[in-house]
Design a protein around this motif. Structure first.
Motif, PDB file in Angstrom:
ATOM      1  N   GLN A 107      -6.170   1.043  -5.731  1.00 25.22           N
ATOM      2  CA  GLN A 107      -6.675   1.192  -4.356  1.00 25.22           C
ATOM      3  C   GLN A 107      -7.838   0.235  -4.109  1.00 25.22           C
ATOM      4  O   GLN A 107      -7.917  -0.410  -3.067  1.00 25.22           O
ATOM      5  N   CYS A 134       2.048   7.107  -6.376  1.00 23.94           N
ATOM      6  CA  CYS A 134       0.994   8.058  -6.757  1.00 23.94           C
ATOM      7  C   CYS A 134       1.410   9.482  -6.392  1.00 23.94           C
ATOM      8  O   CYS A 134       1.175  10.416  -7.168  1.00 23.94           O
ATOM      9  N   PHE A 162      -4.222  11.515  -2.452  1.00 22.31           N
ATOM     10  CA  PHE A 162      -4.254  10.063  -2.649  1.00 22.31           C
ATOM     11  C   PHE A 162      -5.517   9.454  -2.051  1.00 22.31           C
ATOM     12  O   PHE A 162      -6.179   8.618  -2.663  1.00 22.31           O
ATOM     13  N   LYS A 203       1.090   4.213  -2.669  1.00 19.06           N
ATOM     14  CA  LYS A 203       0.881   5.611  -2.284  1.00 19.06           C
ATOM     15  C   LYS A 203       2.068   6.479  -2.705  1.00 19.06           C
ATOM     16  O   LYS A 203       1.880   7.560  -3.285  1.00 19.06           O
ATOM     17  N   TRP A 252       0.849  -1.198   0.000  1.00 18.16           N
ATOM     18  CA  TRP A 252       0.000   0.000   0.000  1.00 18.16           C
ATOM     19  C   TRP A 252       0.880   1.242   0.000  1.00 18.16           C
ATOM     20  O   TRP A 252       0.633   2.207  -0.740  1.00 18.16           O
ATOM     21  N   ASN A 253       1.924   1.227   0.823  1.00 15.97           N
ATOM     22  CA  ASN A 253       2.808   2.386   0.889  1.00 15.97           C
ATOM     23  C   ASN A 253       3.568   2.592  -0.423  1.00 15.97           C
ATOM     24  O   ASN A 253       3.800   3.727  -0.839  1.00 15.97           O
TER      25      ASN A 253
END
Ligand code: SF4
Length: 195
Positions: free
Chosen positions: A110, A12, A29, A9, A5-6
């Motif tokens: 996401q 992005c 985000f 992120k 996930w990081n």
């Protein structure tokens, strides 16, 4: 999952895949719990969101938070909120088709990570994209529509409720329906009334 996930992120936050990167202050985000079972989707950041780097802040965001908290939901704990387009178009114009196309994969990723049971589309544009091009928010808000095992619901955009406060009681009923559906089908979501 957290590591992936990081990575998503961070990638992005560095994105320069369309022209909106030239005028943005922040990439917006998303905010909330990426392990939530309920995902809220809006169209894109406005001025406050661009300046603060968070979706749904300002007056419309405050109204959203009040309605969420009244049914035990909060961006701090048990939902995630993201926009279809991550950078603010100048003068709040609509994102161009090519900007939407360039940005779409961030929200797709996401959604893949979060794997929500319920997706709430805030406003006509999100409902158009995720529920149906024929979706009429005024007639169909608050209805659950199943697609590929996920329940989608369209709601009034909080900015629209601010413009038309008469809609507030009807709009709030949708949050109650959402809470009831969460209690019915979500296994990991704990409603939170502490803050
Ligand atoms: S709007 Fe989306 S595609 Fe365009 S620069 Fe921002 S994050 Fe990248």
């Amino acid at each position: 999952m957290e590591q992936n996930w990081n990575v998503l992120k961070n990638a992005c936050m560095d994105c320069r895949a369309c022209g909106l990167c030239e005028t943005r202050h922040n990439v917006v985000f998303g905010v909330g719990n990426p392990q939530a079972e309920v995902l809220f989707i809006g169209e894109g950041p406005g001025e406050n969101e661009d300046l603060q780097g968070e979706p749904f802040v300002g007056r419309a965001g405050k109204l959203l938070d009040v309605m969420l908290e009244a049914v035990g939901l909060s961006r701090k704990h048990n939902i995630y909120i993201a926009n279809m387009v991550k950078c603010r178009p100048p003068q709040n114009r609509d994102p161009l088709p090519e900007e939407q196309a360039a940005c779409a994969h961030w929200l797709s990723e996401q959604m893949r990570f979060i794997n929500p049971k319920i997706v709430v589309c805030l406003g006509r544009i999100a409902a158009f994209h995720f529920i149906s091009p024929d979706f009429k928010v005024t007639r169909q808000h608050g209805e659950f529509i199943e697609k590929d095992g996920v329940l989608y619901m369209g709601m009034f955009h909080p900015a629209a409720i601010l413009r038309n406060p008469n809609q507030k009681p009807v709009a709030f009923e949708d949050f109650v329906k959402l809470r009831d559906k969460i209690l019915e089908i979500c296994t990991r979501t704990t409603l939170n009334f502490d803050d």
